[in-house]
Design a protein around this motif. Structure first.
Motif, short mmCIF file in Angstrom:
data_model
loop_
_atom_site.label_atom_id
_atom_site.label_comp_id
_atom_site.label_asym_id
_atom_site.label_seq_id
_atom_site.Cartn_x
_atom_site.Cartn_y
_atom_site.Cartn_z
N THR A 146 1.05 -8.85 5.18
CA THR A 146 1.94 -8.60 6.30
C THR A 146 1.59 -9.50 7.48
N LEU A 147 2.62 -10.10 8.08
CA LEU A 147 2.46 -10.93 9.26
C LEU A 147 3.39 -10.43 10.35
N GLY A 148 2.85 -10.18 11.54
CA GLY A 148 3.67 -9.84 12.70
C GLY A 148 3.97 -11.09 13.50
N VAL A 149 5.15 -11.10 14.14
CA VAL A 149 5.51 -12.18 15.06
C VAL A 149 5.97 -11.59 16.38
N LEU A 150 5.83 -12.38 17.45
CA LEU A 150 6.04 -11.87 18.81
C LEU A 150 7.35 -12.35 19.41
N THR A 151 8.38 -12.50 18.57
CA THR A 151 9.70 -12.90 19.05
C THR A 151 10.66 -11.72 19.11
N GLY A 152 10.09 -10.51 19.03
CA GLY A 152 10.87 -9.30 19.20
C GLY A 152 10.42 -8.55 20.45
N ILE A 153 10.43 -7.24 20.38
CA ILE A 153 10.05 -6.40 21.52
C ILE A 153 8.57 -6.05 21.49
N ALA A 154 8.03 -5.84 20.29
CA ALA A 154 6.66 -5.34 20.15
C ALA A 154 5.63 -6.36 20.59
N LYS A 155 4.51 -5.84 21.08
CA LYS A 155 3.39 -6.67 21.50
C LYS A 155 2.33 -6.71 20.40
N THR A 156 1.34 -7.57 20.60
CA THR A 156 0.27 -7.72 19.63
C THR A 156 -0.40 -6.38 19.33
N ALA A 157 -0.67 -5.60 20.37
CA ALA A 157 -1.35 -4.31 20.18
C ALA A 157 -0.53 -3.35 19.33
N ASP A 158 0.80 -3.47 19.38
CA ASP A 158 1.66 -2.61 18.56
C ASP A 158 1.60 -3.00 17.09
N LEU A 159 1.56 -4.30 16.84
CA LEU A 159 1.67 -4.81 15.46
C LEU A 159 0.34 -4.92 14.73
N ALA A 160 -0.71 -5.20 15.48
CA ALA A 160 -2.01 -5.51 14.87
C ALA A 160 -2.50 -4.46 13.88
N PRO A 161 -2.32 -3.15 14.13
CA PRO A 161 -2.83 -2.17 13.17
C PRO A 161 -2.18 -2.25 11.78
N TYR A 162 -1.03 -2.90 11.69
CA TYR A 162 -0.29 -2.94 10.42
C TYR A 162 -0.21 -4.35 9.84
N ALA A 163 -0.81 -5.33 10.52
CA ALA A 163 -0.63 -6.73 10.12
C ALA A 163 -1.95 -7.38 9.73
N ASP A 164 -1.88 -8.28 8.74
CA ASP A 164 -3.03 -9.12 8.44
C ASP A 164 -3.33 -10.02 9.62
N ASP A 165 -2.27 -10.55 10.24
CA ASP A 165 -2.38 -11.38 11.43
C ASP A 165 -1.11 -11.23 12.24
N VAL A 166 -1.20 -11.52 13.55
CA VAL A 166 -0.03 -11.55 14.43
C VAL A 166 0.09 -12.96 14.98
N LEU A 167 1.27 -13.57 14.80
CA LEU A 167 1.51 -14.96 15.19
C LEU A 167 2.54 -15.02 16.32
N PRO A 168 2.52 -16.08 17.12
CA PRO A 168 3.52 -16.19 18.18
C PRO A 168 4.96 -16.22 17.65
N ASP A 169 5.18 -16.93 16.54
CA ASP A 169 6.50 -17.01 15.93
C ASP A 169 6.34 -17.51 14.50
N ILE A 170 7.44 -17.56 13.77
CA ILE A 170 7.36 -17.94 12.35
C ILE A 170 6.92 -19.39 12.16
N GLY A 171 7.06 -20.21 13.19
CA GLY A 171 6.64 -21.61 13.07
C GLY A 171 5.17 -21.78 12.80
N HIS A 172 4.37 -20.74 13.05
CA HIS A 172 2.93 -20.82 12.81
C HIS A 172 2.55 -20.41 11.38
N ILE A 173 3.54 -20.04 10.57
CA ILE A 173 3.22 -19.56 9.21
C ILE A 173 2.61 -20.65 8.33
N PRO A 174 3.13 -21.88 8.32
CA PRO A 174 2.49 -22.90 7.45
C PRO A 174 1.01 -23.08 7.73
#
Length: 236
Positions: free
Chosen positions: A203-231
């Protein structure tokens, strides 16, 4: 749940749509304001009453962090709005949402065509799982010129269930003949990431929605600024 595969063995990636492929605020804030104005005029209700019902700030034209519309299906959003409109039927509002949202002005989180071409060039299968309708998803991807780059598309009405359930993610895995542990679910909400965890996927979280890093981090392997960082994440 089987152990996750090494990143080098990842063979598929599933994207959420709104807030992931497309920036949430710039795509949906103006559309939501227009929808509330139209519904208010039709049913003789002040738009602020509707905005309060779904935690939307009319003054700034933005969603509040706890808005129930974030991650909701069209039906769920229609039922919330119908509850604030005397005499309204959720089905009629759902139809209005489906038809008008298909023409919403889209703002991609990153240039999608080269990004998706790069992902496909790695030999990865590409899927979209959204709590929008499949009709809306196909309309948006077509408008963005990238419909043909997706191997699998599912909305909440495609027969696999809605997130945070894992049904649509597992349907992608079956259709692509991939083990769930070799797939990544990418999204901007806890709904997306919870469904990915339930399916046994990365699971990867991205920060181009409403949620912040603290919201996503418990459920994500990593949290990225946007999908462009996936590669870069895949290569790490």
């Amino acid at each position: 749940m089987s152990a996750l595969s090494d990143r080098r063995d990842i063979g598929g990636i599933i994207f959420d749509k709104d807030g992931t492929l497309f920036d949430f605020h710039t795509t949906w804030s103006d559309w939501t304001r227009a929808l509330l104005d139209e519904l208010g005029a039709e049913y003789g209700t002040a738009p602020k009453v509707l905005a309060d019902a779904v935690d939307f700030d009319l003054a700034t034209g933005s969603f509040l962090p706890g808005s129930p519309l974030i991650g909701a299906t069209n039906r769920e959003g229609a039922e919330l709005l119908a509850g604030a409109l005397p005499g309204a039927e959720a089905g009629a509002i759902e139809d209005m949402i489906r038809l008008t949202s298909a023409n919403a002005p889209l703002v991609a989180a990153v240039p999608l065509e080269p990004f998706l071409t790069g992902i496909a060039g790695r030999g990865m299968k590409i899927g979209l799982v959204t709590n929008d309708t499949e009709y809306g998803a196909r309309a948006h991807l077509s408008s963005a010129g990238v419909l043909g780059q997706f191997d699998f598309i599912a909305g909440y009405d495609s027969g696999h269930g809605a997130k945070p359930e894992a049904g649509a993610l597992l349907a992608f895995a079956r259709a692509m003949r991939l083990e769930p542990r070799s797939i990544v679910m990418v999204g901007d909400s806890t709904h997306d990431l919870i469904s990915g965890r339930a399916a046994g996927m990365h699971t990867l979280g991205v920060l181009t929605g409403i949620a912040k890093t603290a919201d996503l981090a418990p459920y994500a392997d990593d949290v990225l600024p946007d999908i462009g960082h996936i590669p870069r994440w895949l290569d790490a």
